[in-house]
Design a protein around this motif. Sequence first.
Motif, short mmCIF file in Angstrom:
data_model
loop_
_atom_site.label_atom_id
_atom_site.label_comp_id
_atom_site.label_asym_id
_atom_site.label_seq_id
_atom_site.Cartn_x
_atom_site.Cartn_y
_atom_site.Cartn_z
N ARG A 102 0.84 -1.21 0.00
CA ARG A 102 0.00 0.00 0.00
C ARG A 102 0.87 1.25 0.00
O ARG A 102 0.57 2.23 -0.70
CB ARG A 102 -0.94 0.00 1.20
CG ARG A 102 -2.17 -0.86 1.01
CD ARG A 102 -3.20 -0.62 2.11
NE ARG A 102 -2.78 -1.22 3.36
CZ ARG A 102 -3.03 -2.47 3.71
NH1 ARG A 102 -3.70 -3.27 2.91
NH2 ARG A 102 -2.61 -2.94 4.88
N TRP B 179 -4.47 -6.18 -0.34
CA TRP B 179 -5.67 -6.75 0.29
C TRP B 179 -5.57 -8.26 0.39
O TRP B 179 -5.94 -8.86 1.41
CB TRP B 179 -6.94 -6.36 -0.48
CG TRP B 179 -7.42 -5.00 -0.12
CD1 TRP B 179 -7.38 -3.89 -0.90
CD2 TRP B 179 -7.99 -4.60 1.13
NE1 TRP B 179 -7.89 -2.81 -0.20
CE2 TRP B 179 -8.27 -3.22 1.04
CE3 TRP B 179 -8.28 -5.26 2.32
CZ2 TRP B 179 -8.83 -2.50 2.09
CZ3 TRP B 179 -8.84 -4.55 3.36
CH2 TRP B 179 -9.10 -3.19 3.24
N ASP C 210 -5.49 -10.40 3.93
CA ASP C 210 -6.46 -11.47 4.23
C ASP C 210 -5.80 -12.68 4.88
O ASP C 210 -6.47 -13.48 5.51
CB ASP C 210 -7.19 -11.91 2.97
CG ASP C 210 -8.26 -10.94 2.53
OD1 ASP C 210 -8.65 -10.07 3.33
OD2 ASP C 210 -8.72 -11.05 1.38
#
Length: 118
Positions: free
Chosen positions: A55, A85, A89
């Motif tokens: 990110r 993402w 997870d």
Amino acid sequence: MPALTPDAVRTATETLSRLTDYLRDTPEPKQALALAEPLLDEYTGLPVQLADALRALARAVQEHPDIPHSLETDLLVTELRTAAWEQADQHTLHYVLDDLRALHASASGTEAEHGPCR
């Protein structure tokens, strides 16, 4: 803190590679779980850290004035964020360590030792 360099990051990945080689040699489960524990910590483990790094890289690319704003750039930034993402997870993998400890303990007839997970 000394400046971060590509060599410093390379050293970290080499350490991870050494761990992989060690785990391929079938060490004692207790030792293997202890070595894997920091990698899968729910707050500071690899999935969380890699997601944060991806990110941050996406943001650095998107906000840098020398990188052209184009559809191609937007697509690449989106790929980085999607990968982030997907990595994030995986943060629940720390629960697997607890389950593996319990499984090993029941197989060996001993009480499971719990690390800082959960």
